[in-house]
Design a protein around this motif. Structure first.
Motif, PDB file in Angstrom:
ATOM      1  N   VAL A  74       6.647   7.376   4.398  1.00 45.36           N
ATOM      2  CA  VAL A  74       5.361   6.715   4.160  1.00 45.36           C
ATOM      3  C   VAL A  74       4.743   6.381   5.504  1.00 45.36           C
ATOM      4  O   VAL A  74       5.409   5.867   6.400  1.00 45.36           O
ATOM      5  N   ILE A  75       3.444   6.679   5.628  1.00 48.48           N
ATOM      6  CA  ILE A  75       2.715   6.398   6.865  1.00 48.48           C
ATOM      7  C   ILE A  75       1.554   5.464   6.524  1.00 48.48           C
ATOM      8  O   ILE A  75       0.663   5.820   5.752  1.00 48.48           O
ATOM      9  N   HIS A  76       1.583   4.282   7.104  1.00 46.03           N
ATOM     10  CA  HIS A  76       0.602   3.241   6.792  1.00 46.03           C
ATOM     11  C   HIS A  76      -0.559   3.331   7.796  1.00 46.03           C
ATOM     12  O   HIS A  76      -0.384   3.061   8.980  1.00 46.03           O
ATOM     13  N   CYS A  77      -1.732   3.717   7.295  1.00 45.83           N
ATOM     14  CA  CYS A  77      -2.928   3.858   8.136  1.00 45.83           C
ATOM     15  C   CYS A  77      -4.084   2.994   7.637  1.00 45.83           C
ATOM     16  O   CYS A  77      -5.231   3.202   8.044  1.00 45.83           O
ATOM     17  N   ALA A  78      -3.798   2.045   6.772  1.00 40.98           N
ATOM     18  CA  ALA A  78      -4.856   1.242   6.152  1.00 40.98           C
ATOM     19  C   ALA A  78      -5.103  -0.035   6.944  1.00 40.98           C
ATOM     20  O   ALA A  78      -4.593  -1.104   6.609  1.00 40.98           O
ATOM     21  N   GLY A  79      -5.875   0.068   8.019  1.00 45.24           N
ATOM     22  CA  GLY A  79      -6.229  -1.107   8.814  1.00 45.24           C
ATOM     23  C   GLY A  79      -7.472  -1.780   8.276  1.00 45.24           C
ATOM     24  O   GLY A  79      -7.994  -1.397   7.218  1.00 45.24           O
ATOM     25  N   PRO A  80      -8.003  -2.814   8.978  1.00 46.49           N
ATOM     26  CA  PRO A  80      -7.428  -3.407  10.181  1.00 46.49           C
ATOM     27  C   PRO A  80      -6.114  -4.134   9.885  1.00 46.49           C
ATOM     28  O   PRO A  80      -5.992  -4.811   8.874  1.00 46.49           O
ATOM     29  N   PHE A  81      -5.160  -4.026  10.788  1.00 44.45           N
ATOM     30  CA  PHE A  81      -3.838  -4.592  10.565  1.00 44.45           C
ATOM     31  C   PHE A  81      -3.786  -6.095  10.826  1.00 44.45           C
ATOM     32  O   PHE A  81      -2.793  -6.739  10.511  1.00 44.45           O
ATOM     33  N   HIS A  82      -4.870  -6.647  11.382  1.00 42.33           N
ATOM     34  CA  HIS A  82      -4.954  -8.100  11.528  1.00 42.33           C
ATOM     35  C   HIS A  82      -4.812  -8.782  10.169  1.00 42.33           C
ATOM     36  O   HIS A  82      -4.295  -9.893  10.063  1.00 42.33           O
ATOM     37  N   ARG A  84      -3.279  -7.428   7.398  1.00 39.67           N
ATOM     38  CA  ARG A  84      -2.224  -6.874   6.545  1.00 39.67           C
ATOM     39  C   ARG A  84      -0.934  -7.691   6.577  1.00 39.67           C
ATOM     40  O   ARG A  84      -0.536  -8.213   7.611  1.00 39.67           O
ATOM     41  N   ASP A  85      -0.279  -7.746   5.403  1.00 36.87           N
ATOM     42  CA  ASP A  85       1.085  -8.234   5.363  1.00 36.87           C
ATOM     43  C   ASP A  85       2.003  -7.008   5.470  1.00 36.87           C
ATOM     44  O   ASP A  85       1.530  -5.894   5.699  1.00 36.87           O
ATOM     45  N   ALA A  86       3.285  -7.199   5.311  1.00 36.28           N
ATOM     46  CA  ALA A  86       4.229  -6.091   5.487  1.00 36.28           C
ATOM     47  C   ALA A  86       4.724  -5.539   4.156  1.00 36.28           C
ATOM     48  O   ALA A  86       5.833  -5.013   4.077  1.00 36.28           O
ATOM     49  N   ILE A  87       3.890  -5.633   3.116  1.00 36.86           N
ATOM     50  CA  ILE A  87       4.330  -5.227   1.788  1.00 36.86           C
ATOM     51  C   ILE A  87       4.690  -3.744   1.725  1.00 36.86           C
ATOM     52  O   ILE A  87       5.648  -3.352   1.032  1.00 36.86           O
ATOM     53  N   VAL A  88       3.970  -2.881   2.447  1.00 29.11           N
ATOM     54  CA  VAL A  88       4.282  -1.450   2.420  1.00 29.11           C
ATOM     55  C   VAL A  88       5.644  -1.204   3.056  1.00 29.11           C
ATOM     56  O   VAL A  88       6.489  -0.493   2.501  1.00 29.11           O
ATOM     57  N   LEU A  89       5.883  -1.804   4.195  1.00 30.93           N
ATOM     58  CA  LEU A  89       7.184  -1.671   4.859  1.00 30.93           C
ATOM     59  C   LEU A  89       8.297  -2.245   3.989  1.00 30.93           C
ATOM     60  O   LEU A  89       9.352  -1.618   3.823  1.00 30.93           O
ATOM     61  N   LYS A  90       8.089  -3.438   3.445  1.00 30.02           N
ATOM     62  CA  LYS A  90       9.099  -4.087   2.605  1.00 30.02           C
ATOM     63  C   LYS A  90       9.480  -3.194   1.419  1.00 30.02           C
ATOM     64  O   LYS A  90      10.661  -3.040   1.091  1.00 30.02           O
ATOM     65  N   THR A  91       8.477  -2.597   0.795  1.00 29.24           N
ATOM     66  CA  THR A  91       8.726  -1.738  -0.356  1.00 29.24           C
ATOM     67  C   THR A  91       9.466  -0.471   0.064  1.00 29.24           C
ATOM     68  O   THR A  91      10.362   0.006  -0.651  1.00 29.24           O
ATOM     69  N   CYS A  92       9.121   0.082   1.229  1.00 29.66           N
ATOM     70  CA  CYS A  92       9.833   1.255   1.745  1.00 29.66           C
ATOM     71  C   CYS A  92      11.314   0.937   1.939  1.00 29.66           C
ATOM     72  O   CYS A  92      12.188   1.750   1.590  1.00 29.66           O
ATOM     73  N   ILE A  93      11.605  -0.215   2.495  1.00 31.07           N
ATOM     74  CA  ILE A  93      13.003  -0.611   2.713  1.00 31.07           C
ATOM     75  C   ILE A  93      13.727  -0.734   1.378  1.00 31.07           C
ATOM     76  O   ILE A  93      14.856  -0.254   1.210  1.00 31.07           O
ATOM     77  N   GLU A  94      13.080  -1.351   0.417  1.00 30.32           N
ATOM     78  CA  GLU A  94      13.694  -1.531  -0.912  1.00 30.32           C
ATOM     79  C   GLU A  94      13.936  -0.194  -1.610  1.00 30.32           C
ATOM     80  O   GLU A  94      14.904  -0.052  -2.361  1.00 30.32           O
ATOM     81  N   GLU A  95      13.060   0.791  -1.333  1.00 32.28           N
ATOM     82  CA  GLU A  95      13.183   2.098  -1.986  1.00 32.28           C
ATOM     83  C   GLU A  95      13.929   3.116  -1.121  1.00 32.28           C
ATOM     84  O   GLU A  95      14.110   4.269  -1.526  1.00 32.28           O
ATOM     85  N   GLY A  96      14.336   2.714   0.097  1.00 35.58           N
ATOM     86  CA  GLY A  96      15.087   3.609   0.964  1.00 35.58           C
ATOM     87  C   GLY A  96      14.276   4.744   1.545  1.00 35.58           C
ATOM     88  O   GLY A  96      14.784   5.858   1.740  1.00 35.58           O
ATOM     89  N   VAL A  97      13.007   4.474   1.863  1.00 37.29           N
ATOM     90  CA  VAL A  97      12.082   5.505   2.351  1.00 37.29           C
ATOM     91  C   VAL A  97      11.689   5.204   3.796  1.00 37.29           C
ATOM     92  O   VAL A  97      11.330   4.066   4.126  1.00 37.29           O
ATOM     93  N   ASN A  98      11.745   6.192   4.656  1.00 39.99           N
ATOM     94  CA  ASN A  98      11.359   6.013   6.056  1.00 39.99           C
ATOM     95  C   ASN A  98       9.873   5.684   6.182  1.00 39.99           C
ATOM     96  O   ASN A  98       9.052   6.082   5.335  1.00 39.99           O
TER      97      ASN A  98
END
Length: 368
Positions: A74-82, A84-98
């Motif tokens: 998964v590649i997160h490109c949905a800015g502005p990142f100011h 954003r929370d880390a929900i995409v990263l958190k979900t990737c970790i839970e699903e075992g996805v880089n």
């Protein structure tokens, strides 16, 4: 089986540039997302048969999770990142996805790095700040540090022509970066720096030459000292034409902080700037230049190694930065469980190989 890549925010200028890079260098099936289905479908059609569009709002948590779970990266490109929370990263970790992202603000980077242990335990490789700056710029620094026996000072400068080929989101990012002073390591001490202050003239390669740059809040100000045992890290940014610098400096210096922190103000400044650059881009171009100077000791003597990069399209070069790392993850050449800034995860030999495969020339030399 065909690799599957999900690019969140992939219908935007930066996200679509990442998708284009992956189309050129991999055989992956790519899904780009966005909230505007008509615009997204049009972008997917332009990118070709490897790419499809999924309408997705990050607030749609279950739909987001399902899309992530069916992906290899998964590649997160949905800015502005100011914002954003880390929900995409958190979900990737839970699903075992880089995971990769093009984040460019310290607040988000700090949130992401807090998941380092969780990602490591899950065997997930997550790399943040992977675009052009931060991104390629960080790897240029690593390249310079490795030339020295001991690195003491890093001076990173960036200049962008007009809009850089990016959309209004990048304009929002620029003005959001003026809202707060930030900490930078100077001579071994953390000091508070005002954004867009202390103009300095830096010599970039043609066509830029001598260009004014200013202090700017970038994640590199704290990830580089965390990575390398240096005493000073300077990050400065400028625009071409130069009058954009003076306008931004004036806003940063004289507009009240309360006004700058108003959402309507940021939207007004971003919209006006976007319209202005749409006009001046035809004269200035939309390119980018990076200059990395690392000073320290070599063979017992003080030495500085300087590397530079110039590209005619900022958005496309950001796509190279992220796309190249995605390619390495997909082909198994890069694996480092945890959450990392790009300079902590990407070896210089792989960086140099992927840049060469994209026709990117990085000039490096010793300076007196």
């Amino acid at each position: 089986m065909t690799d599957k890549v999900l690019i969140v925010g992939g219908s935007g200028r930066i996200g679509s540039s990442v998708a284009a890079d992956l189309v050129a260098h991999t055989k992956a099936e790519i899904t780009i997302t966005g909230r505007n289905s008509a615009a997204g479908e049009a972008v997917a059609q332009q990118l070709g048969s490897q790419v499809k569009f999924l309408t997705l709002d990050l607030a749609e948590k279950e739909k987001l999770r399902n899309a992530i779970a069916s992906s290899d990266i998964v590649i997160h490109c949905a800015g502005p990142f100011h914002y954003r929370d880390a929900i995409v990263l958190k979900t990737c970790i839970e699903e075992g996805v880089n995971y990769l992202d093009v984040s460019d603000h310290r607040s988000f980077t700090i949130k992401a790095l807090n998941y380092k242990s969780a990602a490591e335990q899950a065997g997930v490789t997550a790399i943040v700040n992977t675009g052009i700056f931060p991104g390629i710029s960080n790897s240029m620094v690593r390249q310079g540090v490795e030339q020295l026996d001991e690195a003491e000072k890093i001076h990173l400068s960036y200049v962008v022509s007009g809009s850089g080929g990016a959309g209004i989101t990048v304009m929002r990012t620029t003005f959001l970066g003026l809202q707060n002073p930030f900490e930078s390591l100077i001579n071994g001490q953390w000091e508070t720096v005002k954004p867009y202050s202390d103009r300095e003239t830096v010599v970039f390669p043609p066509p830029y030459g001598r260009t004014g740059v200013y202090w700017y809040d970038m994640p590199e100000t704290f990830t580089l000292p965390d990575t390398f045992p240096v005493k000073t890290v300077i990050t400065k940014f400028g625009s071409v034409p130069d009058f954009y610098n003076y306008l931004t400096w004036w806003v940063a210096k004289f507009w009240p902080p309360k006004v700058l922190k108003n959402t309507a103000t940021i939207e007004f400044l971003s919209t006006v700037s976007h319209k202005m650059t749409n006009f001046t881009d035809r004269f200035s171009g939309i390119g980018v230049a990076i200059r990395s100077e690392v000073t320290g000791k070599k063979d017992g003597k003080i030495a500085s190694f300087c590397s530079t990069l110039v590209h005619e399209n900022t958005a496309i070069s950001a796509g190279y930065g992220t796309g190249s790392i995605a390619e390495l993850l997909l082909n198994g050449k890069l694996k480092k469980p945890g959450v990392w800034a790009v300079e902590q995860a990407l070896p210089t030999d792989l960086f140099e190989q992927t840049m060469a495969s994209r026709g990117v020339t990085i000039q490096g030399d010793w300076i007196n």
